[in-house]
Design an enzyme around this catalytic site. Structure first.
Site, PDB file in Angstrom:
ATOM      1  N   ASP A  20       0.861  -1.181   0.000  1.00  0.00           N
ATOM      2  CA  ASP A  20       0.000   0.000   0.000  1.00  0.00           C
ATOM      3  C   ASP A  20       0.900   1.236   0.000  1.00  0.00           C
ATOM      4  O   ASP A  20       2.112   1.128  -0.202  1.00  0.00           O
ATOM      5  CB  ASP A  20      -0.966  -0.030   1.195  1.00  0.00           C
ATOM      6  CG  ASP A  20      -0.265   0.151   2.541  1.00  0.00           C
ATOM      7  OD1 ASP A  20       0.989   0.223   2.599  1.00  0.00           O
ATOM      8  OD2 ASP A  20      -0.977   0.208   3.556  1.00  0.00           O
ATOM      9  N   CYS A  78       3.484  -2.950   4.096  1.00  0.00           N
ATOM     10  CA  CYS A  78       2.639  -1.808   4.452  1.00  0.00           C
ATOM     11  C   CYS A  78       3.489  -0.935   5.362  1.00  0.00           C
ATOM     12  O   CYS A  78       4.690  -1.158   5.481  1.00  0.00           O
ATOM     13  CB  CYS A  78       1.323  -2.257   5.100  1.00  0.00           C
ATOM     14  SG  CYS A  78       1.466  -3.049   6.709  1.00  0.00           S
ATOM     15  N   GLY A  79       2.918   0.056   5.997  1.00  0.00           N
ATOM     16  CA  GLY A  79       3.708   0.970   6.813  1.00  0.00           C
ATOM     17  C   GLY A  79       4.518   0.272   7.892  1.00  0.00           C
ATOM     18  O   GLY A  79       5.728   0.443   7.992  1.00  0.00           O
ATOM     19  N   GLY A  81       4.092  -3.262   8.471  1.00  0.00           N
ATOM     20  CA  GLY A  81       4.166  -4.687   8.144  1.00  0.00           C
ATOM     21  C   GLY A  81       3.144  -5.508   8.903  1.00  0.00           C
ATOM     22  O   GLY A  81       2.860  -6.650   8.543  1.00  0.00           O
ATOM     23  N   GLY A  83      -0.272  -4.957   9.427  1.00  0.00           N
ATOM     24  CA  GLY A  83      -1.520  -5.157   8.699  1.00  0.00           C
ATOM     25  C   GLY A  83      -1.356  -6.139   7.554  1.00  0.00           C
ATOM     26  O   GLY A  83      -2.211  -6.995   7.317  1.00  0.00           O
TER      27      GLY A  83
END
Length: 166
Positions: A20, A78-79, A81, A83
């Protein structure tokens, strides 16, 4: 961490990668490095930086591709990891883990047959992420009886959850 020598053992293969907005920059970097070392890489998105995108939209298709054998292994970012790891592990047959250090990058594959590595794009630097991915790709599942026994128990949990959902 172990050095680049671990990377030279990884055979080029079809890999999947997804991120993302929080992992977009790191995904682009890893994608280019993987391609430069001879790996074929399928990009599951996002393909542009969009601040309001959602990691499940990219990580779940990647996880399904890993579970179906469409790609050998996956990299989800992701930011943090976290999620990405949660979403990927909702797909039966996926063994995903948030990795931020070398030991777990290889031990997760060797003992737990890890098939999808999750990274935090806002937490791990490019050089460290590249090293972790190389270690993950070079590692091989041991196939030892105790590990097979444990994985069978995990697969049974997945089957039970699927039956409850039906």
């Amino acid at each position: 961490m172990t050095g680049p020598s671990a990377a030279t053992k990884a055979k080029p293969a079809l890999l999947g990668i997804a991120a993302d907005h929080g992992g977009f920059e790191l995904k682009q970097y890893l994608f280019a490095r993987l391609r430069a070392t001879g790996h074929r890489v399928k990009d599951f998105g996002d393909r542009t930086r969009r601040p309001k995108d959602d990691y499940p939209d990219f990580v779940v298709p990647l996880a399904r591709a890993v579970a179906d054998g469409e790609v050998l292994r996956g990299i989800a970012i992701c930011g943090s990891g976290v999620g990405a790891s949660i979403a990927a592990n909702k797909v039966a047959g996926v063994r995903a883990c948030l990795i931020h250090e070398a030991f777990s990058a290889h031990q997760g594959v060797e003992d737990d047959h890890l098939n999808l590595i999750c990274l935090g794009g806002l937490v791990v630097g490019h050089a460290t992420a590249w090293e972790l991915v190389q270690i993950f790709l070079a590692a091989r599942f041991s196939g030892k009886e105790r590990h097979l026994r444990r994985l069978a128990k995990v697969a049974e949990l997945e089957r039970g959850a699927a039956e409850e959902a039906a």
